[in-house]
Motif scaffolding. Structure first.
Motif, PDB file in Angstrom:
ATOM      1  N   GLU A   4       7.046  36.140  34.646  1.00  0.00           N
ATOM      2  CA  GLU A   4       7.637  35.626  35.990  1.00  0.00           C
ATOM      3  C   GLU A   4       6.674  35.591  37.052  1.00  0.00           C
ATOM      4  O   GLU A   4       5.939  36.559  37.234  1.00  0.00           O
ATOM      5  CB  GLU A   4       8.870  36.480  36.308  1.00  0.00           C
ATOM      6  N   GLN A   5       6.807  34.695  37.873  1.00  0.00           N
ATOM      7  CA  GLN A   5       5.926  34.677  39.187  1.00  0.00           C
ATOM      8  C   GLN A   5       6.477  35.389  40.321  1.00  0.00           C
ATOM      9  O   GLN A   5       7.623  35.334  40.653  1.00  0.00           O
ATOM     10  CB  GLN A   5       5.934  33.174  39.645  1.00  0.00           C
ATOM     11  N   PHE A   7       7.059  36.862  44.151  1.00  0.00           N
ATOM     12  CA  PHE A   7       6.740  36.485  45.382  1.00  0.00           C
ATOM     13  C   PHE A   7       5.896  37.225  46.242  1.00  0.00           C
ATOM     14  O   PHE A   7       6.075  38.435  46.626  1.00  0.00           O
ATOM     15  CB  PHE A   7       8.170  36.371  45.844  1.00  0.00           C
ATOM     16  N   VAL A  64      11.776  29.314  39.755  1.00  0.00           N
ATOM     17  CA  VAL A  64      10.423  29.977  39.657  1.00  0.00           C
ATOM     18  C   VAL A  64       9.721  29.232  38.315  1.00  0.00           C
ATOM     19  O   VAL A  64      10.234  28.942  37.593  1.00  0.00           O
ATOM     20  CB  VAL A  64      10.160  31.360  39.586  1.00  0.00           C
TER      21      VAL A  64
END
Length: 131
Positions: A4-5, A7, A64
């Motif tokens: 997952e990216q 933030f 995302v």
């Protein structure tokens, strides 16, 4: 496994994507347009994304981009080969442009000589007509 990216402010940029039913990226661009979704992508992913955008997915629930995490690294040898290919193509384009410019110069000189000859002939014919 997909990563997952996270933030992180100042470490990402916004892009606009299209994706298929499975979430795989099918197109991307830097400007907003109909049919494109605005998303952010980490700066550290830009090079991989540019080379393998079709391997990245968009998670529609979390909004995302997901990095597949198993993308091949571009070796220095591959990079040199790609650079050499681009350089050769560029050199060929410069050579073609130079040849074309030389041909246009020769053509312009020939046209100027032809115009001068036609003018001289016309003046000669005009002089004969008035004599």
């Amino acid at each position: 496994m997909l990563q997952e990216q996270p933030f992180r402010k100042d470490d990402y940029m916004f892009i606009y994507i299209k994706y298929d039913a499975d979430g795989f990226i099918t197109a991307y661009q830097n400007i907003e347009a109909d049919g494109f979704t605005k998303v952010f992508i980490l700066d550290s992913w830009i090079t991989q994304f540019a080379q393998h955008s079709d391997k990245f997915r968009y998670d529609t629930d979390k909004k995302v981009i997901l990095n597949p995490g198993n993308l091949p690294d571009l070796s220095l040898n591959e990079l040199n080969t790609k650079y050499s290919d681009v350089l050769k193509t560029s050199q060929q384009a410069v050579q073609s442009a130079t040849t074309l410019a030389q041909q246009q110069t020769v053509s312009e000189t020939s046209i100027n000589q032809l115009q001068k000859s036609i003018t001289e002939l016309a003046l000669s014919q005009s002089a004969k007509g008035t004599a």
